[in-house]
Design a protein around this motif. Structure first.
Motif, mmCIF file in Angstrom:
data_model
loop_
_atom_site.group_PDB
_atom_site.id
_atom_site.type_symbol
_atom_site.label_atom_id
_atom_site.label_comp_id
_atom_site.label_asym_id
_atom_site.label_seq_id
_atom_site.Cartn_x
_atom_site.Cartn_y
_atom_site.Cartn_z
ATOM 1 N N UNK A 1 0.801 -1.195 -0.054
ATOM 2 C CA UNK A 1 0.015 0.044 0.226
ATOM 3 C C UNK A 1 0.833 1.346 -0.156
ATOM 4 N N UNK A 2 1.777 1.244 0.978
ATOM 5 C CA UNK A 2 2.718 2.506 1.152
ATOM 6 C C UNK A 2 3.749 2.507 -0.322
ATOM 7 N N UNK A 3 4.270 1.575 -0.603
ATOM 8 C CA UNK A 3 5.163 2.019 -1.711
ATOM 9 C C UNK A 3 4.652 2.291 -3.044
ATOM 10 N N UNK A 4 3.233 1.740 -3.413
ATOM 11 C CA UNK A 4 2.570 1.927 -4.447
ATOM 12 C C UNK A 4 2.020 3.310 -4.247
ATOM 13 N N UNK A 5 1.503 3.731 -3.164
ATOM 14 C CA UNK A 5 0.792 4.920 -3.169
ATOM 15 C C UNK A 5 2.102 6.242 -3.265
ATOM 16 N N UNK A 6 3.249 5.940 -2.718
ATOM 17 C CA UNK A 6 4.044 6.890 -3.108
ATOM 18 C C UNK A 6 4.252 6.997 -4.365
ATOM 19 N N UNK A 7 3.915 6.191 -5.483
ATOM 20 C CA UNK A 7 4.017 6.199 -6.632
ATOM 21 C C UNK A 7 2.817 6.759 -7.375
ATOM 22 N N UNK A 8 1.713 6.386 -7.026
ATOM 23 C CA UNK A 8 0.414 6.583 -7.649
ATOM 24 C C UNK A 8 -0.649 7.237 -7.036
ATOM 25 N N UNK A 9 -0.713 7.437 -5.667
ATOM 26 C CA UNK A 9 -1.399 7.765 -4.659
ATOM 27 C C UNK A 9 -0.939 8.776 -3.608
ATOM 28 N N UNK A 10 -0.241 9.820 -4.078
ATOM 29 C CA UNK A 10 0.642 10.754 -3.066
ATOM 30 C C UNK A 10 -0.375 11.443 -2.233
ATOM 31 N N UNK A 11 -0.830 10.689 -1.127
ATOM 32 C CA UNK A 11 -1.647 11.495 -0.125
ATOM 33 C C UNK A 11 -0.791 11.430 0.984
ATOM 34 N N UNK A 12 0.140 12.422 1.202
ATOM 35 C CA UNK A 12 1.231 12.453 2.213
ATOM 36 C C UNK A 12 0.884 12.284 3.570
ATOM 37 N N UNK A 13 -0.173 13.086 3.827
ATOM 38 C CA UNK A 13 -0.684 12.954 5.176
ATOM 39 C C UNK A 13 -1.394 11.590 5.749
ATOM 40 N N UNK A 14 -1.714 10.982 4.709
ATOM 41 C CA UNK A 14 -2.351 9.771 4.984
ATOM 42 C C UNK A 14 -1.378 8.746 4.983
ATOM 43 N N UNK A 15 -0.281 8.713 4.161
ATOM 44 C CA UNK A 15 0.910 7.940 4.154
ATOM 45 C C UNK A 15 1.575 8.322 5.559
ATOM 46 N N UNK A 16 1.845 9.219 6.022
ATOM 47 C CA UNK A 16 2.483 9.696 7.078
ATOM 48 C C UNK A 16 2.104 8.806 8.522
ATOM 49 N N UNK A 17 0.705 9.145 8.441
ATOM 50 C CA UNK A 17 0.000 8.671 9.713
ATOM 51 C C UNK A 17 0.213 7.024 9.629
ATOM 52 N N UNK A 18 0.187 6.445 8.360
ATOM 53 C CA UNK A 18 0.076 5.180 8.359
ATOM 54 C C UNK A 18 1.239 4.323 8.649
ATOM 55 N N UNK A 19 2.332 5.065 8.153
ATOM 56 C CA UNK A 19 3.687 4.601 8.454
ATOM 57 C C UNK A 19 4.173 4.494 9.828
#
Length: 646
Positions: free
Chosen positions: A423-441
């Protein structure tokens, strides 16, 4: 509304005919024994529905009056209402006024006050349904319909008595204990009574309203709100179809489906954390928004210490937004103060009872009344042992393992959605919702590094991973044009649904099997089959004197036990076993047990065979010698043993 009346007429007439047929069939023994929903259950469902409506009503008043919400979410109103009930239970317990009649009077008063609101909603129900139907595309309706059998299957667990270990040990036993004593009870060896009990307070209110069945149903309801919270969060970034797919992915996540109908608190915590995240990412338009978001985070922290994983995610968000000046300092302060104020009563209670506001954590700093250093170290060792190792390679492989490899309960308790590790690696490429990614990580990192790696403890990240997955799928389908995009979307959705059913075959049959077993055998037969402790508990309740005191060894299940018990639920860090190990002879062990006031001993032999390895071999031999010389077997079903102390 004119078009609604014919429909209502058909429903009323058809319902009457079906009701008469059902009444006839229920008079026949064959059908009565197999009917999947009897009249008594229907009564409990009605009472639970009434309680939930009262929760929604008071929650709506609070969000509108206290938090000044103009853009209100119905799921937030319902969630806040259940917190209000939990807070009410806390006040009644703290003041020694927890009586069933008090709770019932309060709820009936709320139902009376809410009657005009309910009438207005009922009058406009037809128009609301019609307008809502128009908002949903056929694809969304089809997607929802495809998962209805699955949702019904995992929800069926709410239709039978609770039997899960943690539920019998404390989630529902503590409400029963508080209600029986009309207030807080200090149980030295039941450490859970001094931990945050936000979910258990909700259970306590429902328990007082209509017993253990309604109390157990609170968790599935709030777990369903978690699915709605995922949809709400996804709608910020995606259209209705892909947001619904995010909710479906959450529903099909094995660790979530496994625990959906059980009265656990982990996904209750996740629901409140996700609702807080949805409000946070929506943006604070005033101090009411910031206070409501912080309040919901505080509720998550009040449910369980594992709320700290969500706090790690929010801390990263706050630092990120403050650094980029997307969030005012005053709003951030309001958010944090509201969270602290919400969880503070539990910290004060723990400090007054144990001398440690974070009991049993931080034992080296604060200590802990009635907890030995050996037991404290054993608890930490036990929590750290649950996972797939603590080496650097283990941490690197952890995302893959939790998504695909998984493991039994001692390791994880199910799996995440199979593509969660991408989810996170692909989102970094195709779905850059940074705050959502940051929370998840940060949520995932906190879970991986701190404490136990049981997947139920991952909490809100289960939902955010689902949103990221749906976002990646939407981006991939968006690469096509015209009919190709629709075909790609349909293919992805079909794969998710079919794959979800395929993955769930490991536990889905048990859901229906348990439900059918309960309907055919009723509570006695069901519990005898599914709750391993029930036979021994029933023997104790029926054969031991009312003043008997049972020492539970390698066991702590007390929900169905009607005699006073001395138990230590930390099976691999037991104060009782540590105390036995300090003795030198069976006579000294006998003196220890007598000193505790026990008249009988109940032993979970299955658990003992596994957990004795956590203690010195000499301790086991000493305990066996004590049992042989000073006790007499009264009951033995192969798993549990009850002995009288001579």
């Amino acid at each position: 509304m004119r078009r609604v009346y014919p429909v209502l007429t058909v429903v009323v007439i058809g319902g009457s005919v079906l009701g008469a047929a059902a009444a006839f069939l229920l008079r026949q023994e064959f059908f009565r024994a197999r009917f999947i929903f009897n009249v008594q259950q229907a009564g409990h469902v009605f009472l639970f529905a009434a309680l939930s409506w009262a929760a929604y009503f008071i929650g709506a008043l609070i969000t509108r009056g206290v938090f000044r919400q103009r853009e209100r979410y119905w799921e937030v109103d319902l969630a806040v209402g259940w917190v209000a009930f939990g807070a009410g239970a806390f006040i009644l317990v703290a003041t020694g006024l927890l009586y069933a009649w008090v709770v019932r009077v309060i709820v009936l008063a709320l139902l009376t006050l809410s009657a005009p609101t309910l009438w207005r909603l009922a009058r406009g129900a037809g128009d609301y349904v019609e307008s809502s139907w128009r908002r949903f595309s056929p694809a969304v309706v089809l997607l929802v319909a495809a998962v209805v059998p699955f949702a019904a299957s995992i929800a069926s667990g709410a239709g039978h008595p609770p039997f899960e270990w943690d539920v019998l040990v404390y989630h529902l036993y503590i409400p029963k204990l508080f209600l029986a004593n009309h207030g807080f009870v200090y149980a030295p060896r039941l450490a859970y009574v001094s931990m945050p009990l936000g979910a258990e307070m909700m259970f306590t209110w429902a328990y007082a309203w209509d017993g253990v069945g309604v109390a157990a149903a609170v968790a599935p309801l709030v777990n369903a709100l978690m699915v709605v919270a995922v949809w709400r969060l996804a709608r910020r970034y995606l259209d209705n179809f892909w947001a619904t797919l995010a909710a479906v992915i959450t529903l099909f996540t094995p660790s979530f489906g496994n625990a959906f109908s059980a009265a656990f608190s982990d996904f209750i915590l996740a629901a409140y954390a996700l609702l807080a995240l949805a409000i946070y990412l929506r943006g604070f338009k005033g101090f009411g928004d910031a206070a409501l978001g912080g309040f919901l985070l505080g509720v998550a922290l009040s449910v369980k210490y594992t709320g700290l994983h969500a706090l790690a995610g929010f801390s990263a968000l706050l630092i990120f937004d403050l650094a980029r000046r997307r969030l005012g300092v005053k709003y951030a302060g309001t958010f944090l103060l509201a969270a602290l104020a919400t969880v503070l009563p539990w910290l004060i209670k723990a400090y007054l009872e144990r001398g440690n506001p974070f009991f049993p954590a931080f034992y080296g700093v604060f200590g802990g009344r009635d907890l030995s250093p050996e037991a404290a170290a054993g608890i930490v060792r036990s929590m750290r042992a649950i996972g797939m190792g603590r080496g650097w390679l283990d941490y690197l492989l952890l995302p893959y393992r939790v998504s695909v490899a998984g493991g039994d309960y001692q390791h994880f308790g199910g799996n995440l959605w199979p593509f969660s590790f991408l989810a996170v690696p692909l989102a970094l490429a195709w779905f850059r919702r940074w705050r959502l990614i940051l929370f998840s990580v940060f949520n995932f990192a906190s879970w991986a590094l701190v404490g136990s790696q049981q997947l139920r403890f991952l909490g809100a990240a289960v939902g955010t991973f689902a949103v990221l997955n749906a976002g990646v799928f939407a981006a991939a389908a968006g690469a096509f044009r015209g009919a190709g995009r629709k075909i790609a979307a349909a293919t992805v959705a079909g794969a998710v649904v079919v794959g979800g059913y395929f993955i769930s075959f490991g536990y889905l049959p048990d859901c229906w099997r348990g439900f059918v077993n309960y309907q055919e055998g009723r509570a006695e037969g069901f519990l005898s089959r599914w709750a391993t402790c029930y036979g021994a508990d029933k023997f104790v309740n029926e054969n031991l004197p009312r003043d008997a005191v049972v020492l539970q060894v390698f066991d702590g299940c007390q929900l169905y036990l009607e005699r006073r018990a001395i138990s230590d639920p930390f099976l691999d860090a037991s104060e009782i076993i540590y105390a036995v190990g300090e003795r030198r002879a069976p006579a000294e062990v006998a003196a220890l047990v007598k000193g505790l006031g026990a008249t009988h001993v109940m032993i979970n032999k299955e658990a003992a065979a596994y957990f004795w390895r956590c203690y010195k071999s000499g301790t086991r031999a000493l305990w066996a010698a004590y049992l042989e010389r000073y006790t007499t077997v009264l009951y033995d079903d192969g798993t549990y043993e009850v002995r009288a102390i001579d």
